[in-house]
Motif scaffolding. Structure first.
Motif, mmCIF file in Angstrom:
data_model
loop_
_atom_site.group_PDB
_atom_site.id
_atom_site.type_symbol
_atom_site.label_atom_id
_atom_site.label_comp_id
_atom_site.label_asym_id
_atom_site.label_seq_id
_atom_site.Cartn_x
_atom_site.Cartn_y
_atom_site.Cartn_z
ATOM 1 N N GLU A 17 31.680 16.059 32.389
ATOM 2 C CA GLU A 17 31.208 17.253 33.079
ATOM 3 C C GLU A 17 31.741 17.300 34.514
ATOM 4 O O GLU A 17 32.107 18.368 35.013
ATOM 5 C CB GLU A 17 29.676 17.316 33.083
ATOM 6 C CG GLU A 17 29.072 17.561 31.715
ATOM 7 C CD GLU A 17 29.028 16.310 30.831
ATOM 8 O OE1 GLU A 17 29.109 15.174 31.349
ATOM 9 O OE2 GLU A 17 28.927 16.483 29.601
ATOM 10 N N GLN A 18 31.781 16.163 35.170
ATOM 11 C CA GLN A 18 32.330 16.114 36.532
ATOM 12 C C GLN A 18 33.825 16.418 36.534
ATOM 13 O O GLN A 18 34.327 17.104 37.431
ATOM 14 C CB GLN A 18 32.063 14.747 37.165
ATOM 15 C CG GLN A 18 30.607 14.522 37.514
ATOM 16 C CD GLN A 18 30.355 13.084 37.930
ATOM 17 O OE1 GLN A 18 30.578 12.148 37.154
ATOM 18 N NE2 GLN A 18 29.894 12.902 39.161
ATOM 19 N N ILE A 19 34.537 15.912 35.531
ATOM 20 C CA ILE A 19 35.973 16.190 35.422
ATOM 21 C C ILE A 19 36.197 17.684 35.219
ATOM 22 O O ILE A 19 37.054 18.294 35.873
ATOM 23 C CB ILE A 19 36.606 15.356 34.292
ATOM 24 C CG1 ILE A 19 36.587 13.869 34.666
ATOM 25 C CG2 ILE A 19 38.020 15.838 33.982
ATOM 26 C CD1 ILE A 19 36.979 12.928 33.549
ATOM 27 N N VAL A 20 35.419 18.296 34.345
ATOM 28 C CA VAL A 20 35.528 19.742 34.116
ATOM 29 C C VAL A 20 35.272 20.493 35.414
ATOM 30 O O VAL A 20 36.001 21.438 35.751
ATOM 31 C CB VAL A 20 34.553 20.187 32.997
ATOM 32 C CG1 VAL A 20 34.434 21.705 32.947
ATOM 33 C CG2 VAL A 20 34.996 19.632 31.658
ATOM 34 N N HIS A 21 34.261 20.082 36.161
ATOM 35 C CA HIS A 21 33.945 20.741 37.436
ATOM 36 C C HIS A 21 35.107 20.593 38.430
ATOM 37 O O HIS A 21 35.444 21.559 39.149
ATOM 38 C CB HIS A 21 32.657 20.167 38.019
ATOM 39 C CG HIS A 21 32.274 20.768 39.329
ATOM 40 N ND1 HIS A 21 31.914 22.097 39.477
ATOM 41 C CD2 HIS A 21 32.227 20.237 40.572
ATOM 42 C CE1 HIS A 21 31.649 22.346 40.740
ATOM 43 N NE2 HIS A 21 31.830 21.228 41.434
ATOM 44 N N CYS A 22 35.711 19.426 38.477
ATOM 45 C CA CYS A 22 36.853 19.211 39.383
ATOM 46 C C CYS A 22 37.981 20.192 39.079
ATOM 47 O O CYS A 22 38.490 20.866 39.988
ATOM 48 C CB CYS A 22 37.366 17.772 39.265
ATOM 49 S SG CYS A 22 36.299 16.517 40.012
ATOM 50 N N PHE A 23 38.358 20.283 37.816
ATOM 51 C CA PHE A 23 39.470 21.163 37.471
ATOM 52 C C PHE A 23 39.099 22.634 37.593
ATOM 53 O O PHE A 23 39.942 23.467 37.951
ATOM 54 C CB PHE A 23 40.036 20.826 36.098
ATOM 55 C CG PHE A 23 40.887 19.589 36.118
ATOM 56 C CD1 PHE A 23 42.066 19.552 36.836
ATOM 57 C CD2 PHE A 23 40.497 18.444 35.437
ATOM 58 C CE1 PHE A 23 42.858 18.418 36.878
ATOM 59 C CE2 PHE A 23 41.280 17.296 35.473
ATOM 60 C CZ PHE A 23 42.458 17.293 36.190
ATOM 61 N N LYS A 24 37.842 22.986 37.339
ATOM 62 C CA LYS A 24 37.387 24.360 37.539
ATOM 63 C C LYS A 24 37.528 24.731 39.017
ATOM 64 O O LYS A 24 38.015 25.822 39.351
ATOM 65 C CB LYS A 24 35.938 24.506 37.089
ATOM 66 C CG LYS A 24 35.357 25.893 37.262
ATOM 67 C CD LYS A 24 33.912 25.939 36.759
ATOM 68 C CE LYS A 24 33.302 27.311 36.884
ATOM 69 N NZ LYS A 24 32.985 27.679 38.264
ATOM 70 N N THR A 25 37.128 23.838 39.894
ATOM 71 C CA THR A 25 37.243 24.075 41.334
ATOM 72 C C THR A 25 38.701 24.247 41.733
ATOM 73 O O THR A 25 39.039 25.143 42.526
ATOM 74 C CB THR A 25 36.600 22.914 42.114
ATOM 75 O OG1 THR A 25 35.224 22.812 41.749
ATOM 76 C CG2 THR A 25 36.718 23.123 43.614
ATOM 77 N N MET A 26 39.581 23.421 41.184
ATOM 78 C CA MET A 26 41.005 23.543 41.496
ATOM 79 C C MET A 26 41.562 24.867 40.973
ATOM 80 O O MET A 26 42.304 25.556 41.671
ATOM 81 C CB MET A 26 41.774 22.362 40.906
ATOM 82 C CG MET A 26 41.467 21.043 41.574
ATOM 83 S SD MET A 26 42.245 19.638 40.738
ATOM 84 C CE MET A 26 43.980 19.966 41.095
ATOM 85 N N LYS A 27 41.222 25.223 39.753
ATOM 86 C CA LYS A 27 41.732 26.462 39.147
ATOM 87 C C LYS A 27 41.283 27.686 39.942
ATOM 88 O O LYS A 27 42.021 28.673 40.043
ATOM 89 C CB LYS A 27 41.244 26.552 37.700
ATOM 90 C CG LYS A 27 41.769 27.716 36.917
ATOM 91 C CD LYS A 27 43.159 27.482 36.435
ATOM 92 C CE LYS A 27 43.570 28.596 35.477
ATOM 93 N NZ LYS A 27 44.968 28.491 35.097
ATOM 94 N N GLU A 28 40.085 27.617 40.531
ATOM 95 C CA GLU A 28 39.564 28.736 41.308
ATOM 96 C C GLU A 28 40.360 28.997 42.582
ATOM 97 O O GLU A 28 40.195 30.061 43.203
ATOM 98 C CB GLU A 28 38.089 28.498 41.646
ATOM 99 C CG GLU A 28 37.190 28.638 40.439
ATOM 100 C CD GLU A 28 35.750 28.202 40.705
ATOM 101 O OE1 GLU A 28 35.473 27.571 41.754
ATOM 102 O OE2 GLU A 28 34.906 28.484 39.838
ATOM 103 N N MET A 29 41.229 28.078 42.984
ATOM 104 C CA MET A 29 42.070 28.319 44.158
ATOM 105 C C MET A 29 43.073 29.441 43.909
ATOM 106 O O MET A 29 43.470 30.147 44.848
ATOM 107 C CB MET A 29 42.806 27.041 44.568
ATOM 108 C CG MET A 29 41.908 25.960 45.124
ATOM 109 S SD MET A 29 42.806 24.554 45.833
ATOM 110 C CE MET A 29 43.621 23.879 44.390
ATOM 111 N N VAL A 30 43.479 29.623 42.639
ATOM 112 C CA VAL A 30 44.406 30.704 42.289
ATOM 113 C C VAL A 30 43.693 32.031 42.582
ATOM 114 O O VAL A 30 42.567 32.249 42.148
ATOM 115 C CB VAL A 30 44.840 30.620 40.817
ATOM 116 C CG1 VAL A 30 45.749 31.797 40.449
ATOM 117 C CG2 VAL A 30 45.516 29.296 40.523
ATOM 118 N N GLY A 31 44.341 32.884 43.339
ATOM 119 C CA GLY A 31 43.748 34.151 43.727
ATOM 120 C C GLY A 31 43.044 34.091 45.074
ATOM 121 O O GLY A 31 42.734 35.123 45.657
ATOM 122 N N GLN A 32 42.766 32.888 45.554
ATOM 123 C CA GLN A 32 42.141 32.733 46.872
ATOM 124 C C GLN A 32 43.133 32.245 47.924
ATOM 125 O O GLN A 32 42.891 32.413 49.113
ATOM 126 C CB GLN A 32 40.987 31.733 46.793
ATOM 127 C CG GLN A 32 39.819 32.198 45.944
ATOM 128 C CD GLN A 32 38.650 31.247 46.082
ATOM 129 O OE1 GLN A 32 38.104 31.092 47.169
ATOM 130 N NE2 GLN A 32 38.301 30.591 44.994
#
Length: 98
Positions: A17-32
């Protein structure tokens, strides 16, 4: 364009779950972050066994070296590092122009 890629070895105590959260946070940089065009990631999946203990990787695509340079100190990137880095045992990051 610039490809910015890295490989991670997460600490043994880090959950899926922590790994998923890490990559979700990274992916959210796209567009920002201007010029960050795409981000892909996933766990190691080759039968070669050449991963030297690294378990996950990512690739980001920037439209230019200048955009990559602006990304490095960007507050959204700093936030992502605050989320991801404490979970890592090892990391390697490498960039090249295409």
């Amino acid at each position: 364009m610039v490809r910015h890629f890295g490989v991670f070895r997460f600490k043994d105590s880090v959950t899926e779950e922590q790994i998923v959260h890490c990559f979700k946070t990274m992916k959210e940089m796209v567009g920002q972050i201007p010029g960050l065009l795409d981000m892909e990631h996933g766990p190691y999946s080759s039968p070669e066994g050449m991963n030297d203990g690294f378990t996950h990787g990512f690739i980001m695509t920037f439209d230019s070296p200048a955009s990559r340079d602006a990304y490095l100190p960007h507050p959204v990137h700093e936030h992502a590092k605050d989320v991801v880095v404490p979970n890592l045992e090892r990391v390697v990051v490498f960039d090249f122009e295409v």
